[in-house]
Design an enzyme around this catalytic site. Structure first.
Site, mmCIF file in Angstrom:
data_model
loop_
_atom_site.group_PDB
_atom_site.id
_atom_site.type_symbol
_atom_site.label_atom_id
_atom_site.label_comp_id
_atom_site.label_asym_id
_atom_site.label_seq_id
_atom_site.Cartn_x
_atom_site.Cartn_y
_atom_site.Cartn_z
ATOM 1 N NE ARG A 155 4.164 1.647 -1.495
ATOM 2 C CZ ARG A 155 5.347 1.083 -1.198
ATOM 3 N NH1 ARG A 155 6.399 1.346 -1.960
ATOM 4 N NH2 ARG A 155 5.473 0.274 -0.185
ATOM 5 C CD GLU A 170 9.068 -17.107 -16.875
ATOM 6 O OE1 GLU A 170 8.186 -17.425 -17.690
ATOM 7 O OE2 GLU A 170 9.253 -15.939 -16.487
ATOM 8 C CG HIS A 193 13.792 -37.675 -28.280
ATOM 9 N ND1 HIS A 193 13.711 -38.989 -28.685
ATOM 10 C CD2 HIS A 193 14.047 -37.704 -26.959
ATOM 11 C CE1 HIS A 193 13.860 -39.778 -27.643
ATOM 12 N NE2 HIS A 193 14.069 -39.029 -26.563
ATOM 13 C CB CYS A 252 -0.848 0.030 1.261
ATOM 14 S SG CYS A 252 -1.855 -1.424 1.475
ATOM 15 C CE LYS A 292 9.655 -12.828 -17.970
ATOM 16 N NZ LYS A 292 8.642 -13.782 -17.934
ATOM 17 C CD1 TRP A 332 -2.548 -3.987 -4.856
ATOM 18 C CD2 TRP A 332 -1.717 -5.421 -3.390
ATOM 19 N NE1 TRP A 332 -2.350 -5.170 -5.501
ATOM 20 C CE2 TRP A 332 -1.849 -6.069 -4.625
ATOM 21 C CE3 TRP A 332 -1.213 -6.128 -2.331
ATOM 22 C CZ2 TRP A 332 -1.498 -7.394 -4.818
ATOM 23 C CZ3 TRP A 332 -0.848 -7.447 -2.517
ATOM 24 C CH2 TRP A 332 -1.000 -8.071 -3.762
ATOM 25 C CD GLU A 392 7.605 -11.812 -21.875
ATOM 26 O OE1 GLU A 392 6.582 -11.136 -21.829
ATOM 27 O OE2 GLU A 392 8.151 -12.306 -20.886
ATOM 28 C CG ASN A 438 2.895 -0.634 2.988
ATOM 29 O OD1 ASN A 438 2.284 -1.603 2.560
ATOM 30 N ND2 ASN A 438 4.144 -0.350 2.663
ATOM 31 N N GLY A 439 1.606 -2.889 5.178
ATOM 32 C CA GLY A 439 2.296 -4.069 5.702
ATOM 33 C C GLY A 439 1.275 -5.067 6.227
ATOM 34 C CE LYS A 443 2.587 -7.136 -15.861
ATOM 35 N NZ LYS A 443 3.704 -8.101 -15.844
HETATM 36 C C1 AGP Z 1 5.063 -13.013 -19.147
HETATM 37 O O1 AGP Z 1 6.306 -12.357 -18.970
HETATM 38 C C2 AGP Z 1 4.210 -12.342 -20.193
HETATM 39 N N1 AGP Z 1 3.996 -10.990 -19.867
HETATM 40 C C3 AGP Z 1 2.939 -13.135 -20.499
HETATM 41 O O2 AGP Z 1 3.332 -14.420 -20.914
HETATM 42 C C4 AGP Z 1 1.980 -13.297 -19.311
HETATM 43 O O3 AGP Z 1 2.533 -14.172 -18.357
HETATM 44 C C5 AGP Z 1 0.667 -13.900 -19.842
HETATM 45 O O4 AGP Z 1 0.107 -12.989 -20.755
HETATM 46 C C6 AGP Z 1 -0.344 -14.189 -18.722
HETATM 47 O O5 AGP Z 1 -0.705 -12.984 -18.104
HETATM 48 P P1 AGP Z 1 -1.511 -13.063 -16.710
HETATM 49 O O6 AGP Z 1 -0.588 -13.728 -15.729
HETATM 50 O O7 AGP Z 1 -1.784 -11.631 -16.374
HETATM 51 O O8 AGP Z 1 -2.746 -13.868 -16.938
#
Ligand code: AGP
Length: 629
Positions: free
Chosen positions: A27, A502, A525, A2, A506, A77, A509, A101-102, A624
């Site tokens: 936050r 993952e 394979h 928060c 990263k 939050w 992306e 906050n906390g 995002k």
């Molecule tokens: C991850 O770095 C990406 N931004 C993307 O794969 C993300 O994880 C995916 O769109 C799912 O988003 P969400 O967790 O908000 O559902």
């Protein structure tokens, strides 16, 4: 997380507070509020709170704040209690009004002790409990004073009132567990703000017209660059003339040392980090601590603490099968969750991409529980999968990071992460928070189903993560050195396989370079055809029972001149000898390895993207939250 702001001085306070909140909105933003100290001391505090973003608060309070010059404010939050007006801060109890906050971990115990004395609470928050504690300790001292001098609190000299408030605060700090930052005011003491920094950030700023206090620099930097970061555990007392820090143990006061901050406002948002993503990578130890805080049992074998304990117990004692459905990074978290649930709780788990799940006419037998994992809580594919499961009459749950989001609201059970808003498009702290919720949930389900559960290893997670992050620069430098590789392969076995996926995501992306994650056992394979000196392979190899097999896969790459970066235990000399570069990690439990091994992967990708001058926080073509199919 928060955001809290406070001011006492000669300027009109309301706009200062609301502007400060808007700088702290990253936050938390599910509700907001302020309390103003009235010019006329016989009047009450002016308290306004509302659900929603700070702009709602600004709109709803045009009618107040024309004269007051002292106040506190908060943007929430939610950690305890749903986001609504009743749970919004500030919380007013008697003469005390407080923002926080906390997390107060023993709030439930304190609350029931007060309720046994007939005290009624209006909200579900731990904050109100803290305000009540300070107020009741203050009242106790006032009662003693009255017996001695016959005077009520309001009739006492200012000096004596301050002493009583500080004594009550010191006593309250001894009675609470948790990590927190608070600000509060007491009626009858105009011109004073009181605060504590005990594990959540707080910074004070000195201006020509008064004193400003906030959770971090965002809310101060437009007004002053003369700041002091409140030391951990310190009480702060602010007036228009300045500040005192008070040591709660000894009661000794000291004057803060101020420093000049040479950051632009934009930099301040990142608190000195070049990108939000880098800041969020470094927030992960605190995020893991926040997400676990108040949930871990005191003793092995005790229940974990969830928001709906009884229904949680019934659900998991009767569950026959789990589906975990998500997208992107959240999907890889689900894959790791499968290992936790199957190995600890012996529940069969199917993991599915949300974009595939609902188009394959899934068969969900009775006793199935479907979980969705999502940082944003708004991902269209994941939401559609959740809605399909709800329509099919399957009990659903969400592991989600945004309170009040659609996925959170439409799932039957919620196991929220507490990573705070994640601003960088590439998910980092939300991923580790998802892993820790899934691990805690799997441990608790194992306990409910009569299997061994041992949450002890969780306790050292934040510490181990801090140790690894201390070497961040070396991982970023390693990432930059991959610029001349044509592609990067990430390989691992067991729970390291989703980590490999993952790590590749990263890198793709944010650096726009090609990368691929693979199960190490799959190399022969097909993918091994890619191996030559221009291909770099990152081999994830914690010292578990799968490592010998991973090392033989590594030999296959070596014999074809592949460039190998190993990530394994510091002490593992023979793994290290097989690699061109090696990242040493602390020894850890198999289940916690994903939370540690993902850190260098995040930083390697960050280092390469920075070297290539990519737009790390807002990579091209990405959003995002993917709220469309
Ligand atoms: C991850 O770095 C990406 N931004 C993307 O794969 C993300 O994880 C995916 O769109 C799912 O988003 P969400 O967790 O908000 O559902």
């Amino acid at each position: 997380m928060c955001g809290i702001v406070g001011y006492v001085g000669r300027e009109k306070v309301k706009d200062l507070l609301v502007d400060g909140l808007s700088r702290l909105e990253y936050r938390g933003y599910d509700s907001a509020g302020f309390a103003l100290y009235p010019k006329d001391d016989t009047a009450n505090f002016v308290v306004r709170r509302c659900v929603g973003v700070v702009a709602e608060l600004r709109k709803a309070t045009q009618d107040v704040g024309q004269t007051e010059t002292q106040g506190i404010a908060h943007t929430r939050w939610a950690t305890h209690g749903v986001p609504n007006e009743v749970n919004a801060h500030p919380h007013l109890t008697g003469l005390t009004v407080l923002v926080h906050n906390g997390i107060i971990e023993n709030h439930a115990h304190l609350r029931s002790a007060f309720q046994e004395q007939g005290v009624a609470f209006h909200s579900q928050t731990d904050t109100e409990v803290f305000a009540r504690l300070i107020e009741s300790n203050r009242e106790w001292h006032v009662q003693k004073e009255k017996e001695a001098s016959g005077k009520d609190f309001l009739d006492l000299p200012t000096e004596r009132k301050r002493d009583i408030v500080l004594e009550a605060l010191r006593q309250s700090m001894r009675q609470v567990d948790g990590h927190y930052a608070i600000l509060f005011m007491v009626k009858g003491l105009p011109g004073y703000l009181f605060g504590v920094q005990s594990g959540a950030p707080m910074v004070v700023g000195r201006t020509p017209h008064g004193s400003l206090i906030a959770s971090d620099l965002h809310a101060l930097i437009r007004h002053t660059r003369e700041v002091s970061f409140v030391p951990h555990g310190a009480i702060v007392e602010a007036s228009a003339e300045g500040y005192r820090y008070i040591d709660p143990a000894s009661g000794k006061a000291s004057t803060p040392k101020f420093e000049t901050i040479n950051w632009s406002a934009q930099e301040v948002e990142k608190e000195g980090y070049e990108h939000f993503m880098l800041k969020e990578i470094h927030q992960q130890p605190l995020v893991v601590a926040d997400t676990l805080s108040g949930r871990l049992p005191q003793e092995a074998g005790d229940p974990f603490i969830w928001d709906h304990p009884k229904a949680h117990e019934v659900l998991w004692k009767n569950c026959k099968k789990v589906y975990l459905v998500a997208c992107g990074t959240a999907y890889y978290a689900a894959m790791v969750g499968k290992y936790f649930l199957e190995r600890w709780a012996r529940i069969p788990v199917e993991v599915d991409l949300a974009s595939e799940f609902r188009y394959r006419s899934p068969i969900l037998e009775p006793g199935t529980v479907l979980g969705v994992i999502s940082q944003s809580g708004e991902t269209a594919d994941t939401l559609a999968a959740l809605r399909l499961a709800n329509e099919m009459g399957v009990t659903t749950f969400s592991v989600c990071n945004v309170p009040g989001s659609t996925i959170m609201r439409e799932s039957s059970f919620q196991y929220p992460t507490k990573a705070g808003p994640e601003i960088g498009v590439a998910s980092t702290k939300a991923f580790t928070a998802q892993l820790v919720v899934l691990a805690a949930l799997a441990q608790d389900i194992a306990r409910l189903r009569g299997f061994k559960a041992d949450p002890a290893p969780f306790a050292r997670l934040p510490h181990d993560m801090e140790q690894i992050l201390a070497r961040a620069q070396s991982y970023m430098d390693l990432g930059a050195r991959l610029a001349d590789k044509k592609t990067i392969l990430f390989v691992g076995r067991g729970a390291m396989y989703p980590l490999a996926l993952e790590g590749a995501l990263k890198l793709k992306e944010i650096s726009y370079r090609h990368a691929e994650g693979y199960a190490a056992g799959e190399l022969k394979h097909g993918p091994i055809a890619l191996v030559d000196e221009r291909l770099a392979t990152i081999v994830l190899g914690p010292s578990d029972d799968l490592l010998p097999k991973t090392l033989s896969n590594l030999e296959e790459i070596r014999s074809r001149k592949g460039y190998i970066i190993g990530i394994g235990e510091e002490s593992n000399k023979n793994f290290k000898a097989l690699c061109d570069e090696y990242i040493g990690m602390p020894a850890t439990d198999w289940a916690l390895a994903p939370l540690l091994y993902v850190l260098p992967l995040q930083l390697i990708s960050y280092g390469l993207a920075k070297h290539l001058e990519c737009d790390i926080d807002k990579p091209r073509n990405l959003a995002k939250s993917v709220t469309v199919e």
